[in-house]
Design a protein around this motif. Structure first.
Motif, PDB file in Angstrom:
ATOM      1  N   ALA A   8       0.932  -1.197   0.069  1.00  0.00           N
ATOM      2  CA  ALA A   8      -0.192  -0.034   0.040  1.00  0.00           C
ATOM      3  C   ALA A   8       0.900   1.265  -0.031  1.00  0.00           C
ATOM      4  O   ALA A   8       0.748   2.035  -0.791  1.00  0.00           O
ATOM      5  CB  ALA A   8      -0.831   0.176   1.272  1.00  0.00           C
ATOM      6  N   ALA A   9       1.845   1.165   0.693  1.00  0.00           N
ATOM      7  CA  ALA A   9       2.778   2.675   0.879  1.00  0.00           C
ATOM      8  C   ALA A   9       3.577   2.479  -0.376  1.00  0.00           C
ATOM      9  O   ALA A   9       3.555   3.687  -1.095  1.00  0.00           O
ATOM     10  CB  ALA A   9       3.800   2.318   1.867  1.00  0.00           C
ATOM     11  N   ASP A  10       4.051   1.633  -1.238  1.00  0.00           N
ATOM     12  CA  ASP A  10       4.765   1.587  -2.144  1.00  0.00           C
ATOM     13  C   ASP A  10       3.914   2.121  -3.385  1.00  0.00           C
ATOM     14  O   ASP A  10       4.311   2.806  -4.199  1.00  0.00           O
ATOM     15  CB  ASP A  10       5.049   0.113  -2.820  1.00  0.00           C
ATOM     16  CG  ASP A  10       6.232   0.397  -4.024  1.00  0.00           C
ATOM     17  OD1 ASP A  10       7.235   1.280  -3.697  1.00  0.00           O
ATOM     18  OD2 ASP A  10       5.942  -0.517  -4.778  1.00  0.00           O
ATOM     19  N   VAL A  11       2.553   1.748  -3.575  1.00  0.00           N
ATOM     20  CA  VAL A  11       1.486   2.235  -4.442  1.00  0.00           C
ATOM     21  C   VAL A  11       1.274   3.650  -4.415  1.00  0.00           C
ATOM     22  O   VAL A  11       1.539   4.117  -5.562  1.00  0.00           O
ATOM     23  CB  VAL A  11       0.370   1.752  -4.271  1.00  0.00           C
ATOM     24  CG1 VAL A  11      -0.839   2.323  -5.191  1.00  0.00           C
ATOM     25  CG2 VAL A  11       0.333   0.125  -4.828  1.00  0.00           C
ATOM     26  N   ILE A  12       1.684   4.387  -3.276  1.00  0.00           N
ATOM     27  CA  ILE A  12       1.471   5.867  -3.238  1.00  0.00           C
ATOM     28  C   ILE A  12       2.901   6.388  -3.042  1.00  0.00           C
ATOM     29  O   ILE A  12       2.827   7.686  -2.779  1.00  0.00           O
ATOM     30  CB  ILE A  12       0.563   6.308  -2.241  1.00  0.00           C
ATOM     31  CG1 ILE A  12       0.668   5.809  -0.935  1.00  0.00           C
ATOM     32  CG2 ILE A  12      -0.972   5.945  -2.532  1.00  0.00           C
ATOM     33  CD1 ILE A  12      -0.044   6.353   0.446  1.00  0.00           C
ATOM     34  N   LEU A  19       3.777   6.055   5.583  1.00  0.00           N
ATOM     35  CA  LEU A  19       2.145   5.957   5.535  1.00  0.00           C
ATOM     36  C   LEU A  19       1.654   5.616   6.761  1.00  0.00           C
ATOM     37  O   LEU A  19       0.489   6.153   7.217  1.00  0.00           O
ATOM     38  CB  LEU A  19       1.919   4.609   4.736  1.00  0.00           C
ATOM     39  CG  LEU A  19       0.742   4.153   4.464  1.00  0.00           C
ATOM     40  CD1 LEU A  19      -0.230   5.276   3.987  1.00  0.00           C
ATOM     41  CD2 LEU A  19       0.339   2.846   3.849  1.00  0.00           C
ATOM     42  N   GLN A  20       2.250   5.171   7.768  1.00  0.00           N
ATOM     43  CA  GLN A  20       1.680   5.135   9.156  1.00  0.00           C
ATOM     44  C   GLN A  20       1.514   6.343   9.751  1.00  0.00           C
ATOM     45  O   GLN A  20       0.673   6.781  10.398  1.00  0.00           O
ATOM     46  CB  GLN A  20       2.715   4.287   9.990  1.00  0.00           C
ATOM     47  CG  GLN A  20       2.658   2.635  10.083  1.00  0.00           C
ATOM     48  CD  GLN A  20       3.394   1.974  11.218  1.00  0.00           C
ATOM     49  OE1 GLN A  20       4.799   2.420  11.162  1.00  0.00           O
ATOM     50  NE2 GLN A  20       2.801   1.208  11.977  1.00  0.00           N
ATOM     51  N   ALA A  80      -5.059  17.927   2.145  1.00  0.00           N
ATOM     52  CA  ALA A  80      -6.125  17.220   1.349  1.00  0.00           C
ATOM     53  C   ALA A  80      -5.399  16.088   0.398  1.00  0.00           C
ATOM     54  O   ALA A  80      -6.096  15.068   0.302  1.00  0.00           O
ATOM     55  CB  ALA A  80      -6.788  18.192   0.428  1.00  0.00           C
ATOM     56  N   GLU A  81      -4.213  16.614  -0.065  1.00  0.00           N
ATOM     57  CA  GLU A  81      -3.761  15.481  -0.897  1.00  0.00           C
ATOM     58  C   GLU A  81      -3.145  14.149  -0.071  1.00  0.00           C
ATOM     59  O   GLU A  81      -3.276  13.220  -0.493  1.00  0.00           O
ATOM     60  CB  GLU A  81      -2.149  16.098  -1.387  1.00  0.00           C
ATOM     61  CG  GLU A  81      -2.504  17.405  -2.589  1.00  0.00           C
ATOM     62  CD  GLU A  81      -2.758  18.673  -1.812  1.00  0.00           C
ATOM     63  OE1 GLU A  81      -2.787  18.846  -0.437  1.00  0.00           O
ATOM     64  OE2 GLU A  81      -3.275  19.524  -2.730  1.00  0.00           O
ATOM     65  N   GLY A  82      -2.721  14.496   1.207  1.00  0.00           N
ATOM     66  CA  GLY A  82      -2.324  13.399   2.112  1.00  0.00           C
ATOM     67  C   GLY A  82      -3.773  12.598   2.444  1.00  0.00           C
ATOM     68  O   GLY A  82      -3.369  11.424   2.606  1.00  0.00           O
ATOM     69  N   VAL A  86      -4.284   8.555   1.557  1.00  0.00           N
ATOM     70  CA  VAL A  86      -4.641   7.518   2.618  1.00  0.00           C
ATOM     71  C   VAL A  86      -5.699   6.646   2.122  1.00  0.00           C
ATOM     72  O   VAL A  86      -5.895   5.449   2.122  1.00  0.00           O
ATOM     73  CB  VAL A  86      -4.839   8.151   3.920  1.00  0.00           C
ATOM     74  CG1 VAL A  86      -5.463   7.032   4.784  1.00  0.00           C
ATOM     75  CG2 VAL A  86      -3.627   8.385   4.585  1.00  0.00           C
ATOM     76  N   ARG A  87      -6.637   7.460   1.194  1.00  0.00           N
ATOM     77  CA  ARG A  87      -7.826   6.718   0.597  1.00  0.00           C
ATOM     78  C   ARG A  87      -7.456   5.749  -0.485  1.00  0.00           C
ATOM     79  O   ARG A  87      -7.814   4.693  -0.563  1.00  0.00           O
ATOM     80  CB  ARG A  87      -8.696   7.725   0.170  1.00  0.00           C
ATOM     81  CG  ARG A  87      -9.594   8.316   1.211  1.00  0.00           C
ATOM     82  CD  ARG A  87     -10.825   9.217   0.511  1.00  0.00           C
ATOM     83  NE  ARG A  87     -10.600  10.326  -0.400  1.00  0.00           N
ATOM     84  CZ  ARG A  87     -10.127  11.566   0.182  1.00  0.00           C
ATOM     85  NH1 ARG A  87     -10.237  11.712   1.471  1.00  0.00           N
ATOM     86  NH2 ARG A  87      -9.707  12.491  -0.518  1.00  0.00           N
TER      87      ARG A  87
END
Length: 193
Positions: A8-12, A19-20, A80-82, A86-87
């Protein structure tokens, strides 16, 4: 779950620590948190958090704000970008979610109760930092309605709730003093035995 977090972290375009931190900040709203608070919650060093926050700031996922409680201090909040990142990370198919979904409702409730007990024991021994769980919260009133499907009461929202609604990380959490926590834990355990 660790593998899924890395994916998940890598994808974004983040590492798992970033990410945490971002997930933690999104859950805390616009007020922001201090680096020391973030480090304590995640159980990592302040320099690690500072490095991650600097990277998140460069990516536009967090912003630094003046801390309203101390003009000399800085708070960090998700942008908002953050929140959008996360979404996106949460939309990645989760084998863990599928595994949980394969359990019956009763099995899921039992698993949650066991996790709460394990986390509480780890906290009490100092092995992990305090989590923002119902059972440690000053608003938690365990087994206020014995025999009910919703035996507990949350004084923050002034409403009863059931075992399946116990939270492990609540945005409204406020730490209860040690004696109140111990008393609530004893009552909680009596009701779940």
């Amino acid at each position: 779950m660790r593998t899924e977090a890395w994916t998940a972290a890598d994808v974004i375009g983040l590492n798992p620590t970033q990410l945490q931190i971002l997930i933690f900040l999104v859950g805390r709203g616009k007020a922001g948190m201090r680096v020391k608070q973030i480090a304590a919650h995640l159980g990592v060093s302040q320099p690690t958090v500072t490095d991650s926050i600097n990277a998140l700031t460069r990516k536009g996922f967090v912003e630094k704000l003046a801390d309203p409680s101390d003009a000399r201090a800085v708070a960090v909040a998700a942008t908002a970008e953050g929140e959008a990142a996360v979404r996106r990370a949460g939309m990645i198919a989760s084998a863990t979610d599928a595994a949980f979904a394969s359990l019956s409702t009763l099995e899921q409730e039992d698993l949650l109760l066991h996790l709460v007990k394990i986390i509480r024991t780890l906290q009490a021994s100092g092995a992990i930092p305090e989590q923002r769980m119902c059972v440690n919260c000053r608003y938690f009133q365990p087994n206020a309605y014995p025999g009910s499907k919703e035996p507990h009461h949350c004084a923050f929202v002034n409403a009863p709730f059931g075992q399946a609604d116990l939270r492990i990380d609540c945005g409204e959490y406020e730490t209860a003093d040690a004696s109140s926590q111990a008393a609530a834990w004893k009552i909680f355990n009596r009701g779940t035995a």
